[in-house]
Write a protein that holds these residues in place. Structure first.
Motif, short mmCIF file in Angstrom:
data_model
loop_
_atom_site.label_atom_id
_atom_site.label_comp_id
_atom_site.label_asym_id
_atom_site.label_seq_id
_atom_site.Cartn_x
_atom_site.Cartn_y
_atom_site.Cartn_z
N ASN A 171 42.57 86.89 14.05
CA ASN A 171 43.55 85.84 14.29
C ASN A 171 43.28 85.18 15.63
O ASN A 171 42.97 85.85 16.61
N ASP A 172 43.37 83.84 15.66
CA ASP A 172 43.09 83.19 16.94
C ASP A 172 44.13 82.16 17.38
O ASP A 172 44.08 81.71 18.51
N VAL A 173 45.05 81.79 16.51
CA VAL A 173 46.14 80.90 16.93
C VAL A 173 47.45 81.43 16.37
O VAL A 173 47.52 81.83 15.21
N VAL A 174 48.47 81.46 17.20
CA VAL A 174 49.80 81.90 16.78
C VAL A 174 50.81 80.85 17.20
O VAL A 174 50.75 80.32 18.31
N GLU A 175 51.72 80.52 16.29
CA GLU A 175 52.85 79.67 16.63
C GLU A 175 54.12 80.51 16.52
O GLU A 175 54.29 81.24 15.54
N VAL A 176 55.00 80.36 17.49
CA VAL A 176 56.30 81.02 17.43
C VAL A 176 57.36 79.92 17.43
O VAL A 176 57.44 79.12 18.37
N ILE A 177 58.11 79.86 16.34
CA ILE A 177 59.05 78.76 16.15
C ILE A 177 60.48 79.28 16.16
O ILE A 177 60.82 80.19 15.39
N SER A 178 61.29 78.70 17.03
CA SER A 178 62.67 79.15 17.14
C SER A 178 63.49 78.55 16.00
O SER A 178 63.08 77.55 15.40
N TYR A 181 53.75 82.09 12.81
CA TYR A 181 52.65 81.71 11.92
C TYR A 181 51.34 82.03 12.61
O TYR A 181 51.13 81.66 13.76
N ILE A 182 50.46 82.70 11.90
CA ILE A 182 49.21 83.16 12.51
C ILE A 182 48.03 82.60 11.73
O ILE A 182 48.00 82.64 10.50
N TYR A 183 47.08 82.03 12.47
CA TYR A 183 45.92 81.35 11.88
C TYR A 183 44.62 82.04 12.31
O TYR A 183 44.52 82.56 13.41
N ASP A 184 43.65 82.00 11.40
CA ASP A 184 42.28 82.39 11.75
C ASP A 184 41.43 81.14 11.61
O ASP A 184 40.86 80.84 10.57
N THR A 185 41.37 80.38 12.71
CA THR A 185 40.78 79.05 12.66
C THR A 185 39.28 79.08 12.39
O THR A 185 38.75 78.26 11.65
N ASP A 186 38.57 80.03 13.02
CA ASP A 186 37.10 80.05 12.85
C ASP A 186 36.66 80.99 11.73
O ASP A 186 35.47 81.24 11.57
N LYS A 187 37.64 81.50 10.98
CA LYS A 187 37.36 82.30 9.78
C LYS A 187 36.48 83.52 10.06
O LYS A 187 35.63 83.86 9.24
N ASP A 188 36.65 84.12 11.23
CA ASP A 188 35.84 85.30 11.53
C ASP A 188 36.62 86.59 11.26
O ASP A 188 36.17 87.67 11.62
N GLY A 189 37.78 86.45 10.63
CA GLY A 189 38.56 87.63 10.29
C GLY A 189 39.50 88.08 11.40
O GLY A 189 40.26 89.03 11.21
N LEU A 237 48.97 84.67 8.15
CA LEU A 237 50.06 85.64 8.13
C LEU A 237 51.31 84.94 8.61
O LEU A 237 51.25 84.13 9.54
N GLU A 238 52.42 85.24 7.95
CA GLU A 238 53.68 84.63 8.33
C GLU A 238 54.70 85.75 8.45
O GLU A 238 54.80 86.59 7.58
N LEU A 239 55.40 85.77 9.56
CA LEU A 239 56.41 86.81 9.70
C LEU A 239 57.59 86.30 10.51
O LEU A 239 57.52 85.22 11.10
N THR A 240 58.65 87.04 10.50
CA THR A 240 59.79 86.67 11.33
C THR A 240 60.04 87.79 12.32
O THR A 240 59.78 88.96 12.05
N VAL A 241 60.53 87.39 13.47
CA VAL A 241 60.78 88.34 14.55
C VAL A 241 62.14 88.05 15.11
O VAL A 241 62.49 86.89 15.36
#
Ligand code: CA
Ligand code: CA
Length: 135
Positions: free
Chosen positions: A77-84, A67-75, A53-57
C-alpha cells in the motif's frame, strides 16, 4: 452524499466540477502541491487506481472512512486517505514517499484541515490515529 456533491457543483461551478471529478478518478494532484510536499509524481493520479482496501476507524467519537491504494501495483500500500464523516474530501493523506512500505516517516502524513482537496493549504503532520495501530 451524491446530493452534497451536486450542490457543490451548482454552487462553485467549475471548481465544483473539479471537486466532483476528484471523486471520479480524473483528478490529478497539482504539480505545485507535489513539489510542496515532495510527493513522487507516480502518485499524482492515484485516484485512477481502485481502492485496495476500505475500512472504517472510530476515533474521538467519530467514524472515519479509510481508503488504501497500491498505486504502483507492487503489492504494498502506498497511498491512504482518511475521510471524516463531516466531508467528502480527505482530512488526512498518507503517502509512502520514501517507498519503504509504511507511512510513518517524516513528511508522509499530510493534514488538510480545510478538507477541500490537495490544493496547497495542507500541512505536514503526524497521524495520532496510527498510534492506535489501525493502519
Ligand atoms: Ca515510508
Ligand atoms: Ca486542501
Amino acid at each position: 452524499m451524491a446530493e452534497k456533491l451536486k450542490d457543490k457543483v451548482l454552487k462553485f461551478g467549475t471548481a465544483g466540477l473539479l471537486m466532483l471529478s476528484s471523486s471520479c478518478g480524473f483528478y490529478r494532484i497539482p504539480a505545485e502541491v507535489l513539489n510542496q510536499f515532495n510527493i513522487p509524481k507516480k502518485f499524482e493520479n492515484y485516484l485512477s487506481n481502485k481502492v485496495n482496501l476500505e475500512l472504517t476507524v472510530e476515533a474521538k467519537g467519530m467514524v472515519f472512512s479509510v481508503y488504501i491504494y497500491d498505486t504502483d501495483k507492487d503489492g504494498r500500500n502506498d497511498v491512504v486517505e482518511v475521510i471524516s464523516p463531516l466531508s467528502t474530501s480527505p482530512m488526512f493523506y498518507l503517502f509512502d514517499i520514501n517507498g519503504d512500505g509504511d507511512f510513518e516517516d517524516d513528511g508522509e502524513t499530510i493534514l488538510d484541515e480545510y478538507m477541500d482537496g490537495l490544493n496547497g493549504n495542507e500541512k505536514i503532520t503526524s497521524l495520532p490515529l496510527s498510534e492506535e495501530g489501525f493502519i
